[in-house]
Design a protein around this motif. Structure first.
Motif: not given
Length: 224
Positions: A11-22, A44-46, A48-57, A210-214
């Motif tokens: 997330y926040d690809m256009d910012k200097e400090e990017k946020v890794y959800a996965m 990052g658990k949600s 993961m679900m949203y990308t697997m279900s094609t709700l997010k790319k 178990e998911v922790w910090d992406g």
């Protein structure tokens, strides 16, 4: 059924400090069974679900579903996949307030109206609603009953994969375990993926991620 290959979401690809959800997650899921994805808020658990279900790319990497790359299919194919092969249960039931339990359950059905109504009644009765409750609107149903209607709606098209994001978070313990028992039963022939922060509701899971910090910190599989 599902394979994640270096799956990355930023997330926040256009910012200097990017946020890794996965962060470069590689993981294989079984074709059927109950899978719990557990971690604290923001882990990052949600995502993961949203990308697997094609709700997010994904930002990078790939997700393979039954041999097909989800990053290579069109938006129309994604919609059709969600409609015919995926089902969704969320923490909030998102029921239409002026519709009955049966009418809410048939909203996503691909069957004819008559066939859909018959199937909705069958599922609702099977998961614990009484016949007298089938024509009640959500305001006249308890929290547990409303969540069962949401589950019935998700099961209407007999999805091969049922995604459940914190499906018991707003329920008391008794209703939470009743909901999980129904999802466990459904997972005998299908894949059910439950996102949660509560270990107790996925104690009967066939696989726990178990998911922790992406990142995936641990994977447990039940033998048998």
């Amino acid at each position: 059924m599902f394979e994640l290959k270096n799956a990355t979401m930023i997330y926040d690809m256009d910012k200097e400090e990017k946020v890794y959800a996965m962060k470069s997650i590689s993981l294989q899921f079984p074709d059927k069974g109950l899978v719990g994805i557990i971690g604290p808020s923001g882990s990052g658990k949600s995502t993961m679900m949203y990308t697997m279900s094609t709700l997010k790319k994904l930002t990078d990497g790939d997700i393979i579903y039954n041999g097909t790359s989800l990053s290579s299919i069109s938006d129309k194919e994604r919609q059709e996949l969600r409609r015919r092969e995926f089902g969704f249960v969320f923490q909030r039931h998102y029921l239409i307030p002026y519709m009955t339990a049966v009418e809410n359950a048939v909203l996503a059905s691909v069957d004819s109206p008559a066939a859909a109504a018959a199937r909705a009644e069958e599922i609702l009765l099977d998961i614990g609603l009484k016949k007298s409750e089938l024509k009640k609107n959500p305001a006249k149903l308890s929290g547990g009953q409303r969540q069962r209607v949401a589950i019935a709606r998700a099961m209407m098209n007999s999805p091969k994969v049922l995604f459940a994001d914190e499906p018991t978070a707003s329920l008391d313990h008794e209703n939470a375990f009743l909901v999980m028992a129904r999802l466990k039963e459904y997972s005998k022939d299908r894949l059910v993926i439950v996102i949660t922060h509560d270990h107790s509701i996925i104690k009967d899971a066939d696989m726990t991620v178990e998911v922790w910090d992406g990142t995936v910190s641990n994977v447990k599989r039940t033998e048998g």
